[in-house]
Design a protein around this motif. Structure first.
Motif, PDB file in Angstrom:
ATOM      1  N   LEU A   1      22.913  -7.857  46.271  1.00  0.00           N
ATOM      2  CA  LEU A   1      21.593  -8.280  46.740  1.00  0.00           C
ATOM      3  C   LEU A   1      20.524  -7.197  46.593  1.00  0.00           C
ATOM      4  O   LEU A   1      19.334  -7.486  46.682  1.00  0.00           O
ATOM      5  CB  LEU A   1      21.667  -8.710  48.216  1.00  0.00           C
ATOM      6  N   GLU A   2      20.946  -5.974  46.385  1.00  0.00           N
ATOM      7  CA  GLU A   2      19.967  -4.891  46.275  1.00  0.00           C
ATOM      8  C   GLU A   2      19.055  -5.106  45.072  1.00  0.00           C
ATOM      9  O   GLU A   2      19.473  -5.586  44.030  1.00  0.00           O
ATOM     10  CB  GLU A   2      20.673  -3.533  46.144  1.00  0.00           C
TER      11      GLU A   2
ATOM     12  N   GLN B   1      35.348  -5.894  52.235  1.00  0.00           N
ATOM     13  CA  GLN B   1      35.089  -5.426  50.878  1.00  0.00           C
ATOM     14  C   GLN B   1      34.252  -6.451  50.118  1.00  0.00           C
ATOM     15  O   GLN B   1      33.313  -6.094  49.414  1.00  0.00           O
ATOM     16  CB  GLN B   1      36.404  -5.144  50.139  1.00  0.00           C
ATOM     17  N   THR B   2      34.595  -7.716  50.285  1.00  0.00           N
ATOM     18  CA  THR B   2      33.833  -8.777  49.641  1.00  0.00           C
ATOM     19  C   THR B   2      32.390  -8.778  50.132  1.00  0.00           C
ATOM     20  O   THR B   2      31.458  -8.895  49.330  1.00  0.00           O
ATOM     21  CB  THR B   2      34.490 -10.149  49.910  1.00  0.00           C
ATOM     22  N   LEU B   3      32.199  -8.634  51.444  1.00  0.00           N
ATOM     23  CA  LEU B   3      30.848  -8.596  51.993  1.00  0.00           C
ATOM     24  C   LEU B   3      30.065  -7.395  51.467  1.00  0.00           C
ATOM     25  O   LEU B   3      28.882  -7.503  51.142  1.00  0.00           O
ATOM     26  CB  LEU B   3      30.901  -8.562  53.525  1.00  0.00           C
ATOM     27  N   GLU B   4      30.739  -6.254  51.377  1.00  0.00           N
ATOM     28  CA  GLU B   4      30.075  -5.060  50.863  1.00  0.00           C
ATOM     29  C   GLU B   4      29.639  -5.276  49.415  1.00  0.00           C
ATOM     30  O   GLU B   4      28.517  -4.934  49.036  1.00  0.00           O
ATOM     31  CB  GLU B   4      31.010  -3.852  50.963  1.00  0.00           C
ATOM     32  N   ASP B   5      30.514  -5.871  48.609  1.00  0.00           N
ATOM     33  CA  ASP B   5      30.169  -6.166  47.223  1.00  0.00           C
ATOM     34  C   ASP B   5      28.982  -7.120  47.144  1.00  0.00           C
ATOM     35  O   ASP B   5      28.079  -6.938  46.323  1.00  0.00           O
ATOM     36  CB  ASP B   5      31.368  -6.769  46.482  1.00  0.00           C
TER      37      ASP B   5
END
Length: 84
Positions: A76-77, A67-71
């Motif tokens: 970064l988008e 979840q942290t990585l997804e956030d």
């Protein structure tokens, strides 16, 4: 079912700890064979419960990290500006 095999040195240390526990807490002396049999019983009967609990803890940790990585990836988008 997965049979857990402990390294010889670890098995000896745990057996000695079981013997020590019986001496301190129960004022009983048990031999190394009895302590080893108790260790095998505990591994067989209680081990799977502890293993499953550890797997669930690991699963939660991995999901939290994902979840942290997804956030972080969403952060970064780059914004896209529509041209007219």
């Amino acid at each position: 079912m997965l049979v857990m095999k402990l390294p010889k040195e670890q098995k000896e240390q745990l057996t000695a700890r079981i013997q020590h526990y019986f001496e301190l807490e129960r004022s009983e002396t048990i031999g190394s064979i009895a302590a080893e049999q108790l260790l095998e019983f505990v591994i067989q009967e209680i081990g799977p419960h502890l293993y499953n609990h550890a797997i669930n803890d690991a699963r939660k940790a991995v999901l939290e990290r994902m979840q942290t990585l997804e956030d972080e990836l969403y952060a970064l988008e780059k914004p896209i500006i529509a041209k007219r």
